[in-house]
Design a protein around this motif. Structure first.
Motif, mmCIF file in Angstrom:
data_model
loop_
_atom_site.group_PDB
_atom_site.id
_atom_site.type_symbol
_atom_site.label_atom_id
_atom_site.label_comp_id
_atom_site.label_asym_id
_atom_site.label_seq_id
_atom_site.Cartn_x
_atom_site.Cartn_y
_atom_site.Cartn_z
ATOM 1 N N ASN A 191 0.849 -1.186 0.000
ATOM 2 C CA ASN A 191 0.000 0.000 0.000
ATOM 3 C C ASN A 191 0.891 1.244 0.000
ATOM 4 O OD1 ASN A 191 -1.709 2.154 0.570
ATOM 5 N ND2 ASN A 191 -2.994 0.937 1.915
ATOM 6 N N MET A 192 0.753 2.103 -1.000
ATOM 7 C CA MET A 192 1.565 3.319 -1.110
ATOM 8 C C MET A 192 1.257 4.321 -0.006
ATOM 9 S SD MET A 192 1.455 3.860 -5.262
ATOM 10 C CE MET A 192 1.509 5.603 -5.088
ATOM 11 N N ASP A 193 0.015 4.348 0.485
ATOM 12 C CA ASP A 193 -0.362 5.333 1.497
ATOM 13 C C ASP A 193 0.225 5.015 2.865
ATOM 14 O OD1 ASP A 193 -1.849 6.900 -0.241
ATOM 15 O OD2 ASP A 193 -3.680 5.766 0.117
ATOM 16 N N THR A 215 -12.936 -6.565 -8.500
ATOM 17 C CA THR A 215 -12.437 -6.574 -7.141
ATOM 18 C C THR A 215 -11.550 -7.792 -6.918
ATOM 19 O OG1 THR A 215 -14.529 -5.578 -6.439
ATOM 20 C CG2 THR A 215 -13.159 -6.496 -4.713
ATOM 21 N N ILE A 216 -10.534 -7.611 -6.074
ATOM 22 C CA ILE A 216 -9.700 -8.726 -5.624
ATOM 23 C C ILE A 216 -9.982 -8.916 -4.144
ATOM 24 C CG2 ILE A 216 -7.350 -9.571 -5.292
ATOM 25 C CD1 ILE A 216 -6.508 -7.703 -7.591
ATOM 26 N N LEU A 217 -10.314 -10.130 -3.748
ATOM 27 C CA LEU A 217 -10.567 -10.457 -2.345
ATOM 28 C C LEU A 217 -9.319 -11.145 -1.800
ATOM 29 C CD1 LEU A 217 -14.200 -11.815 -2.700
ATOM 30 C CD2 LEU A 217 -13.477 -9.526 -2.016
ATOM 31 N N LEU A 218 -8.581 -10.423 -0.960
ATOM 32 C CA LEU A 218 -7.309 -10.886 -0.428
ATOM 33 C C LEU A 218 -7.503 -11.395 0.992
ATOM 34 C CD1 LEU A 218 -4.244 -10.903 -1.137
ATOM 35 C CD2 LEU A 218 -4.114 -8.672 -0.053
ATOM 36 N N PRO A 219 -7.177 -12.670 1.263
ATOM 37 C CA PRO A 219 -7.347 -13.203 2.620
ATOM 38 C C PRO A 219 -6.411 -12.534 3.617
ATOM 39 C CG PRO A 219 -6.636 -14.926 1.096
ATOM 40 C CD PRO A 219 -6.664 -13.645 0.343
ATOM 41 N N ILE A 220 -6.923 -12.325 4.827
ATOM 42 C CA ILE A 220 -6.126 -11.755 5.915
ATOM 43 C C ILE A 220 -5.992 -12.830 6.977
ATOM 44 C CG2 ILE A 220 -5.999 -9.969 7.684
ATOM 45 C CD1 ILE A 220 -7.948 -8.355 5.987
ATOM 46 N N SER A 244 -9.258 -0.753 -9.461
ATOM 47 C CA SER A 244 -8.817 0.608 -9.775
ATOM 48 C C SER A 244 -7.797 1.151 -8.773
ATOM 49 C CB SER A 244 -10.018 1.548 -9.856
ATOM 50 O OG SER A 244 -10.666 1.614 -8.601
ATOM 51 N N THR A 245 -7.602 0.486 -7.628
ATOM 52 C CA THR A 245 -6.615 0.955 -6.649
ATOM 53 C C THR A 245 -5.186 0.602 -7.046
ATOM 54 O OG1 THR A 245 -6.739 -1.053 -5.291
ATOM 55 C CG2 THR A 245 -8.248 0.739 -4.734
ATOM 56 N N ILE A 246 -5.017 -0.294 -8.021
ATOM 57 C CA ILE A 246 -3.674 -0.678 -8.463
ATOM 58 C C ILE A 246 -3.073 0.488 -9.230
ATOM 59 C CG2 ILE A 246 -2.332 -2.239 -9.909
ATOM 60 C CD1 ILE A 246 -4.384 -4.405 -9.252
ATOM 61 N N GLN A 247 -1.924 0.966 -8.752
ATOM 62 C CA GLN A 247 -1.258 2.112 -9.366
ATOM 63 C C GLN A 247 -0.119 1.685 -10.293
ATOM 64 O OE1 GLN A 247 -2.369 5.379 -8.878
ATOM 65 N NE2 GLN A 247 -4.032 4.183 -8.000
ATOM 66 N N LYS A 248 0.623 0.639 -9.892
ATOM 67 C CA LYS A 248 1.797 0.234 -10.661
ATOM 68 C C LYS A 248 2.050 -1.251 -10.445
ATOM 69 C CE LYS A 248 5.702 1.139 -12.878
ATOM 70 N NZ LYS A 248 5.768 1.521 -14.244
#
Length: 84
Positions: free
Chosen positions: A13-15, A39-44, A61-65
């Protein structure tokens, strides 16, 4: 890019600078009309038996690079859902 190459990269996460892990056990939500990933559902976390305990929802859309080793996202907050 193939999904098999995508899941090998670490997500950061860039932020916050937080490492979110890789996408090996993630699920995709795909728009049936367009075939695009929404959407990508990432397990925690996980239990001893590798069962998912919660999921983080990341909008495509949150993927920047997408780099050779990292995937940078920009998302201030996450939506998490517990699995029962």
């Amino acid at each position: 890019m193939r999904w098999s190459h995508f899941i090998e990269r670490e997500c950061v996460n860039m932020d916050t600078g937080e490492k979110l892990g890789t996408f090996h056990r993630s699920d995709l939500v795909i728009d049936p009309g367009t075939g695009q990933i929404k959407t990508i559902l990432l397990p925690i976390g996980s239990s001893i038996f590798r069962r998912k305990t919660a999921e983080m929802s990341l909008s495509w859309s949150t993927i920047q690079k997408i780099g050779p080793e990292l995937i940078l996202i920009q998302q201030r907050s996450y939506t998490t859902e517990s699995e029962g």
